[in-house]
Design a protein around this motif. Structure first.
Motif, PDB file in Angstrom:
ATOM      1  N   PRO A   2      46.890  23.626  33.127  1.00  0.00           N
ATOM      2  CA  PRO A   2      45.496  23.728  33.573  1.00  0.00           C
ATOM      3  C   PRO A   2      44.629  24.453  32.546  1.00  0.00           C
ATOM      4  CG  PRO A   2      47.010  24.344  35.328  1.00  0.00           C
ATOM      5  CD  PRO A   2      47.834  24.201  34.091  1.00  0.00           C
ATOM      6  N   GLU A   3      43.341  24.093  32.559  1.00  0.00           N
ATOM      7  CA  GLU A   3      42.438  24.661  31.551  1.00  0.00           C
ATOM      8  C   GLU A   3      42.356  26.177  31.645  1.00  0.00           C
ATOM      9  OE1 GLU A   3      37.734  24.538  30.173  1.00  0.00           O
ATOM     10  OE2 GLU A   3      38.450  23.192  31.759  1.00  0.00           O
ATOM     11  N   HIS A   4      42.335  26.742  32.871  1.00  0.00           N
ATOM     12  CA  HIS A   4      42.165  28.187  32.982  1.00  0.00           C
ATOM     13  C   HIS A   4      43.385  28.941  32.441  1.00  0.00           C
ATOM     14  CE1 HIS A   4      44.511  27.489  36.657  1.00  0.00           C
ATOM     15  NE2 HIS A   4      44.728  28.790  36.722  1.00  0.00           N
ATOM     16  N   ARG A   6      45.270  27.774  29.893  1.00  0.00           N
ATOM     17  CA  ARG A   6      45.120  27.677  28.429  1.00  0.00           C
ATOM     18  C   ARG A   6      44.103  28.699  27.940  1.00  0.00           C
ATOM     19  NH1 ARG A   6      42.755  23.355  26.826  1.00  0.00           N
ATOM     20  NH2 ARG A   6      42.356  22.277  28.801  1.00  0.00           N
ATOM     21  N   ALA A   7      43.032  28.861  28.714  1.00  0.00           N
ATOM     22  CA  ALA A   7      42.031  29.869  28.355  1.00  0.00           C
ATOM     23  C   ALA A   7      42.626  31.273  28.421  1.00  0.00           C
ATOM     24  CB  ALA A   7      40.826  29.761  29.291  1.00  0.00           C
ATOM     25  N   TRP A 216      33.682  26.413  23.731  1.00  0.00           N
ATOM     26  CA  TRP A 216      34.523  26.422  24.928  1.00  0.00           C
ATOM     27  C   TRP A 216      34.260  27.699  25.716  1.00  0.00           C
ATOM     28  CZ3 TRP A 216      40.582  27.118  24.786  1.00  0.00           C
ATOM     29  CH2 TRP A 216      41.088  26.987  26.088  1.00  0.00           C
ATOM     30  N   ALA A 221      36.545  27.774  33.785  1.00  0.00           N
ATOM     31  CA  ALA A 221      37.547  27.154  34.652  1.00  0.00           C
ATOM     32  C   ALA A 221      38.142  28.155  35.640  1.00  0.00           C
ATOM     33  CB  ALA A 221      38.658  26.528  33.805  1.00  0.00           C
TER      34      ALA A 221
END
Length: 508
Positions: A2-4, A6-7, A216, A221
């Motif tokens: 999920p993007e969050h 990865r962030a 980004w 997210a």
């Protein structure tokens, strides 16, 4: 992945870099154990936020963690500042269980206020040497303004909602101000607190630069993953570049926080032993100020630096050098790669987003017409007036991008007068306290110099933005620190008078 999440990997890496590089200079001001404890708490709560996948789980577990941490914390205001910008301040409503629509709205800032500041305020009230609220002019003016707002809520909403809004005024305004103005007694307490704000801003700055470079928004997210609806997590651009916002929700709020951090850094950096570390800190905050591409905070930062220099030794000579450097910088930018782009972003010089300046000018003209209809106490339906309706933007909203205008529209010139008088009394109190030190290099005078300059810059910046997300809690607490500074100097003066009187009696 999920993007969050990865962030999160990026955020943890950048935060590790900041804490690693800040460890030695931070320990020039505070004990290592305090730095480690707060750093570990920041990482723990960040991991909790990203892995909870539920705002309610974060609030519940976070409250327990903060309660335990607060019992070991000797400076709650420093802990509050370090954790203040941890996650976006998106809100969820606590259900009313059939009695009312909802009880209150909770967000990260209110979690910190309840779990960190409220116990601190109760402890301060039990101490006999704590100055009672209402004994200073800023106290009285703030109390009068909050009382006026509470009463005026009755004309636009129900009694239940008025009680709710009054609770918000206590938890969002009075509580942070009270702890900031009463909780710091010694110069070491101020060093600790200002350092905490600067450290939190270092984190925002480096993450903000990463957002600007990578296009980004790293926390966008997270809000969705926690199941919190929030309209401030969208992407905004200017001049073809992404405007960083990190956890603040709006780019201009990030710029505002960076400007405040620059003002506080002017005091903190004097205790850092290594010049290269001071330079790195200054460059990081400057980069963090640039990344949001918000022009109001740029002007505010200039005001902070100018006021700080004007209050120091050799003010005229240094101001002349500062002005000369500014004049030389403009033509030099045309010769530097990318300099033309920066010039094009400057207010009243460049051409990028000139409509924003025009909008603010129209807002002042139209708002004054509306204010004149209800000059004393404003009106609750000012947004429905023809003048305000003409200010609707493409997003379908009326953006009151001026805190002073917003106050005047809501609570009239009486409310605005109390608002301005409050800050004026804080500034005058700090200026009076500074004058008691003949030595301009005295660290206590330097503290007043930084706080006064920072508050002056804040008052300029909020002319260009409404009081959203982190903006009000920062200016109420900085004002509280100003009152606390004035009281610290007064206590010092009283103790010196008592010592002189005692020595005189012994001699006699």
């Amino acid at each position: 992945m999920p993007e969050h999440l990865r962030a999160l990997i990026v955020i943890l890496f950048l935060a590790s870099v900041v804490f690693l590089l800040a460890r030695r200079p931070a320990c020039d001001l505070i004990p290592l154990r305090d730095f480690k404890r707060r750093r570990n708490l920041w990482f723990l709560l960040t991991l909790l936020a990203f892995f909870s996948h539920s705002f309610w789980l974060y609030l519940g577990a976070g409250a327990v963690i903060l309660y335990i941490a607060g019992r070991r914390e000797h400076n709650p205001m420093a802990l509050f500042y370090l954790l203040l910008f941890l996650i976006p301040p998106a809100s969820l409503q606590v259900p009313g269980f059939g009695l009312v629509n909802f009880l209150v709205e909770l967000n990260h800032i209110r979690l910190l206020s309840v779990c960190v500041l409220l116990p601190a305020a109760l402890a301060l009230r039990r101490q006999g040497d704590t100055l009672r609220f209402g004994r200073t002019w800023p106290d009285r003016l703030l109390a009068a303004g909050l009382l006026l707002m509470s009463v005026l809520y009755l004309r636009e909403t129900t009694l239940t909602d008025t009680l709710r809004q009054t609770f918000y005024l206590y938890i969002d305004v009075l509580l942070p101000y009270y702890v900031a103005s009463r909780g710091l007694r010694q110069i070491s307490d101020f060093k600790d607190t200002l350092l905490a704000f600067v450290l939190a801003s270092f984190l925002l700055a480096l993450i903000g630069v990463a957002e600007y470079v990578r296009h980004w928004l790293l926390y966008s997210a997270l809000v969705d993953a926690m199941g919190v609806p929030w309209s401030m997590s969208g992407y905004l651009g200017r001049g073809g570049s992404l405007r960083a916002s990190v956890t603040t929700g709006q780019a201009i709020v990030l710029g505002y926080v960076m400007s405040v951090a620059i003002g506080l850094f002017l005091f903190v950096q004097g205790y850092v032993r290594r010049p290269w570390q001071r330079l790195m800190g200054a460059l990081l905050l400057a980069a963090g100020l640039f990344a949001p591409l918000s022009r109001g905070p740029w002007i505010g930062a200039m005001v902070i630096v100018v006021v700080f220099v004007a209050l120091g030794k050799g003010a005229l000579r240094r101001l002349a050098l500062l002005a000369a450097a500014g004049m030389l910088a403009l033509p030099l930018l045309t010769a530097v790669p990318g300099g033309d782009k920066l010039l094009d972003l400057l207010p009243y010089i460049g051409n990028v987003d000139k409509d924003n300046i025009t909008y603010r000018e129209r807002l002042m003209d139209n708002a004054w017409i509306v204010i004149q209809r209800n000059p004393l106490f404003g009106s609750f339906d000012f947004r429905n007036t023809p003048e305000m309706q003409s200010m609707i933007q493409g997003e379908g909203i009326i953006d009151i991008v001026n805190t002073y205008i917003n106050v005047a529209l809501r609570v009239g010139l009486v409310g605005l007068g109390l608002f301005l008088a409050f800050f004026a009394s804080v500034l005058l109190g700090m200026r009076k306290a500074m004058r008691s030190f003949a030595d301009k290099d005295d660290e206590r005078r330097q503290l007043g110099r930084a706080l006064l300059a920072t508050l002056a810059g804040i008052l300029v910046i909020i002319f260009t933005v409404s009081s959203i997300t982190f903006i009000p809690v920062v200016y109420w607490t900085i004002a509280g620190l100003g009152v606390g500074y004035s009281q610290m100097v007064r206590r010092l003066h009283d103790s010196q008078v008592s010592e002189l009187a005692g020595s005189g009696l012994q001699t006699g």
